[in-house]
Design a protein around this motif. Structure first.
Motif, PDB file in Angstrom:
ATOM      1  N   ALA A 145       0.403  -1.191   0.088  1.00 30.34           N
ATOM      2  CA  ALA A 145      -0.329  -0.074  -0.197  1.00 30.34           C
ATOM      3  C   ALA A 145       0.412   1.153   0.404  1.00 30.34           C
ATOM      4  N   ALA A 146       2.454   1.297   0.366  1.00 27.92           N
ATOM      5  CA  ALA A 146       2.798   2.071   0.561  1.00 27.92           C
ATOM      6  C   ALA A 146       3.815   2.323  -0.620  1.00 27.92           C
ATOM      7  N   LEU A 147       4.005   1.668  -1.632  1.00 26.73           N
ATOM      8  CA  LEU A 147       4.284   1.767  -2.563  1.00 26.73           C
ATOM      9  C   LEU A 147       4.238   2.865  -3.382  1.00 26.73           C
ATOM     10  N   PRO A 148       2.500   2.964  -4.071  1.00 34.98           N
ATOM     11  CA  PRO A 148       2.204   4.127  -4.335  1.00 34.98           C
ATOM     12  C   PRO A 148       2.808   5.218  -3.994  1.00 34.98           C
ATOM     13  N   GLY A 149       2.700   5.632  -2.595  1.00 38.96           N
ATOM     14  CA  GLY A 149       3.248   6.985  -2.000  1.00 38.96           C
ATOM     15  C   GLY A 149       4.465   6.740  -2.631  1.00 38.96           C
ATOM     16  N   PHE A 150       5.251   5.787  -2.306  1.00 36.77           N
ATOM     17  CA  PHE A 150       6.658   6.199  -2.601  1.00 36.77           C
ATOM     18  C   PHE A 150       7.102   6.646  -4.004  1.00 36.77           C
ATOM     19  N   ARG A 151       6.017   6.279  -5.308  1.00 34.27           N
ATOM     20  CA  ARG A 151       6.429   6.413  -6.197  1.00 34.27           C
ATOM     21  C   ARG A 151       5.777   7.354  -7.122  1.00 34.27           C
ATOM     22  N   ASP A 152       5.148   8.162  -6.163  1.00 35.91           N
ATOM     23  CA  ASP A 152       4.473   9.355  -6.444  1.00 35.91           C
ATOM     24  C   ASP A 152       5.675  10.200  -6.841  1.00 35.91           C
ATOM     25  N   PRO A 153       5.073  11.357  -7.849  1.00 32.16           N
ATOM     26  CA  PRO A 153       6.250  12.803  -8.378  1.00 32.16           C
ATOM     27  C   PRO A 153       6.855  13.268  -7.416  1.00 32.16           C
ATOM     28  N   VAL A 154       5.389  13.407  -6.053  1.00 33.18           N
ATOM     29  CA  VAL A 154       5.889  14.684  -5.320  1.00 33.18           C
ATOM     30  C   VAL A 154       7.380  14.099  -4.065  1.00 33.18           C
ATOM     31  N   HIS A 155       7.608  12.399  -3.961  1.00 30.01           N
ATOM     32  CA  HIS A 155       8.058  12.801  -3.473  1.00 30.01           C
ATOM     33  C   HIS A 155      10.133  12.385  -4.439  1.00 30.01           C
ATOM     34  N   LYS A 156       9.919  12.581  -5.356  1.00 25.64           N
ATOM     35  CA  LYS A 156      11.238  12.508  -6.697  1.00 25.64           C
ATOM     36  C   LYS A 156      12.397  12.901  -5.454  1.00 25.64           C
ATOM     37  N   ASN A 157      12.877  13.960  -5.117  1.00 22.93           N
ATOM     38  CA  ASN A 157      13.335  14.190  -4.303  1.00 22.93           C
ATOM     39  C   ASN A 157      13.603  14.289  -2.111  1.00 22.93           C
ATOM     40  N   HIS A 158      13.030  13.256  -2.151  1.00 18.73           N
ATOM     41  CA  HIS A 158      12.795  13.175  -0.742  1.00 18.73           C
ATOM     42  C   HIS A 158      12.606  12.054  -0.499  1.00 18.73           C
ATOM     43  N   PRO A 159      13.159  11.688   0.843  1.00 16.17           N
ATOM     44  CA  PRO A 159      13.397  10.106   1.557  1.00 16.17           C
ATOM     45  C   PRO A 159      12.438   9.180   1.427  1.00 16.17           C
ATOM     46  N   LYS A 160      12.527   7.862   1.596  1.00 19.15           N
ATOM     47  CA  LYS A 160      11.868   6.994   1.161  1.00 19.15           C
ATOM     48  C   LYS A 160      12.043   5.635   1.997  1.00 19.15           C
ATOM     49  N   ALA A 161      10.787   6.043   2.933  1.00 17.43           N
ATOM     50  CA  ALA A 161      11.795   4.658   3.893  1.00 17.43           C
ATOM     51  C   ALA A 161      10.501   3.533   4.691  1.00 17.43           C
ATOM     52  N   PHE A 162      10.661   2.481   4.670  1.00 19.44           N
ATOM     53  CA  PHE A 162       9.567   1.695   5.674  1.00 19.44           C
ATOM     54  C   PHE A 162      10.521   0.483   6.049  1.00 19.44           C
ATOM     55  N   ILE A 163      10.253   1.037   7.812  1.00 20.31           N
ATOM     56  CA  ILE A 163      11.179   0.591   8.461  1.00 20.31           C
ATOM     57  C   ILE A 163      10.277  -0.508   9.859  1.00 20.31           C
ATOM     58  N   VAL A 164      10.566  -1.577   9.776  1.00 22.62           N
ATOM     59  CA  VAL A 164       9.842  -2.328  10.523  1.00 22.62           C
ATOM     60  C   VAL A 164      10.647  -2.390  12.190  1.00 22.62           C
ATOM     61  N   THR A 165      10.234  -2.219  13.294  1.00 25.42           N
ATOM     62  CA  THR A 165      10.113  -2.450  14.509  1.00 25.42           C
ATOM     63  C   THR A 165      10.303  -4.211  14.426  1.00 25.42           C
ATOM     64  N   GLY A 166      11.574  -4.501  14.794  1.00 27.57           N
ATOM     65  CA  GLY A 166      11.489  -5.792  14.832  1.00 27.57           C
ATOM     66  C   GLY A 166      12.225  -6.241  16.383  1.00 27.57           C
ATOM     67  N   ASN A 167      12.568  -6.999  16.674  1.00 24.75           N
ATOM     68  CA  ASN A 167      13.296  -7.926  18.419  1.00 24.75           C
ATOM     69  C   ASN A 167      14.520  -8.934  17.212  1.00 24.75           C
ATOM     70  N   ILE A 168      14.812  -9.184  18.674  1.00 23.96           N
ATOM     71  CA  ILE A 168      15.873 -10.231  17.813  1.00 23.96           C
ATOM     72  C   ILE A 168      15.131 -11.593  18.090  1.00 23.96           C
ATOM     73  N   LEU A 169      14.064 -11.855  18.146  1.00 22.74           N
ATOM     74  CA  LEU A 169      13.538 -13.223  18.360  1.00 22.74           C
ATOM     75  C   LEU A 169      13.449 -13.859  16.767  1.00 22.74           C
ATOM     76  N   VAL A 170      13.498 -13.131  16.352  1.00 22.27           N
ATOM     77  CA  VAL A 170      14.263 -13.823  14.568  1.00 22.27           C
ATOM     78  C   VAL A 170      15.365 -14.909  14.625  1.00 22.27           C
ATOM     79  N   TYR A 171      16.021 -14.490  15.586  1.00 22.82           N
ATOM     80  CA  TYR A 171      17.306 -15.662  15.399  1.00 22.82           C
ATOM     81  C   TYR A 171      17.576 -16.135  16.671  1.00 22.82           C
ATOM     82  N   ASN A 172      16.245 -15.810  17.753  1.00 21.66           N
ATOM     83  CA  ASN A 172      16.275 -16.733  19.013  1.00 21.66           C
ATOM     84  C   ASN A 172      14.806 -17.764  19.650  1.00 21.66           C
ATOM     85  N   TRP A 173      14.593 -18.084  18.179  1.00 20.18           N
ATOM     86  CA  TRP A 173      13.114 -18.846  18.166  1.00 20.18           C
ATOM     87  C   TRP A 173      13.814 -19.680  18.312  1.00 20.18           C
ATOM     88  N   VAL A 174      14.626 -20.851  18.283  1.00 16.96           N
ATOM     89  CA  VAL A 174      14.880 -22.035  19.271  1.00 16.96           C
ATOM     90  C   VAL A 174      14.516 -22.160  20.490  1.00 16.96           C
TER      91      VAL A 174
END
Length: 239
Positions: A118-147
């Motif tokens: 859903a964010a992609l069309p906004g990222f690609r909108d011409p109004v943001h041609k010279n603006h930063p475009k970022a998608f950040i997930v707040t993660g945690n270390i569980l992705v590595y410590n699952w066992v």
């Protein structure tokens, strides 16, 4: 507000969400605060746009993006700050988690994909041609410590594993378009799981500082881990 810079924080809670929102406002962003029960007090009114969103529902996520775009304009920064856990009702019987609840919890991780799409069309909108475009997930270390993780963290680990895989793939897929994808998370001072009371609950300001540098700075590796003092830790190539 005359700025075309628009950020959408999904999971705008009182710790990380509030701190990141305030940092983005300082940088002249219009900020949408997404939560199940959005509330904006008198002081914040006019600076933030509250929007109702349930991260377990793809329809709700899509509707929220439509609302934000209509009210504030195309989005160029998204922070997916969502997470939850559903421990087994019977601690001695891991598979006692009801199927409906297991799928709802997993949907939080899956809907990071919904939000990114859903964010992609906004990222690609011409109004943001010279603006930063970022998608950040707040993660945690569980992705590595699952066992070794305790059973009560299992559903949160599933969410973060899905999100990390999405970010790892998207970071390379959209590099040429200048769109940055990050899976960023706090660790303890030893690089392990942070203490909840002494570290995580005090982490809003450091999250805001790190996230802003990821948004506004040069592209870095998709995984970013840091401690409460701002020390960076090396990423792991396990996915």
């Amino acid at each position: 507000m005359s700025s075309n810079l628009v950020a959408f924080i999904i999971g705008a809670g009182s710790n990380i969400g509030d701190a990141v929102a305030a940092k983005l406002r300082e940088q002249d962003y219009k900020v949408a605060l997404g939560s199940r029960n959005p509330k904006v007090d008198g002081k914040a009114k006019g600076h933030y746009f509250p929007v109702k969103v349930d991260a377990q529902s793809k329809e709700s996520v899509l509707a929220a993006f439509e609302s934000v775009s209509k009210e504030l304009g195309p989005v160029n920064v998204v922070v997916y700050n969502v997470g939850g856990q559903y421990p087994p009702p019977n601690p001695k019987d891991f598979l006692s988690i009801p199927l409906d609840d297991y799928f709802k919890q997993s949907a939080v991780g899956l809907n990071a994909y919904t939000a990114a799409q859903a964010a992609l069309p906004g990222f690609r909108d011409p109004v943001h041609k010279n603006h930063p475009k970022a998608f950040i997930v707040t993660g945690n270390i569980l992705v590595y410590n699952w066992v070794s993780s305790a059973l009560h963290w299992h559903t949160l680990g599933i969410q973060k594993t899905l999100e990390a895989r999405l970010i790892a793939t998207s970071a390379g897929a959209y590099e040429e378009e200048g769109i940055k994808f990050y899976y960023a998370f706090l660790v303890g001072r030893d690089g392990g799981i942070p203490d909840y009371d002494e570290e995580f609950l005090k982490s809003g300001p450091i999250h805001a500082d790190v996230y802003w540098k990821l948004i506004d700075g040069e592209k870095k590796h998709w995984e970013q881990r840091f401690d409460l003092d701002g020390k960076k830790f090396p990423h792991e190539e396990r996915l």
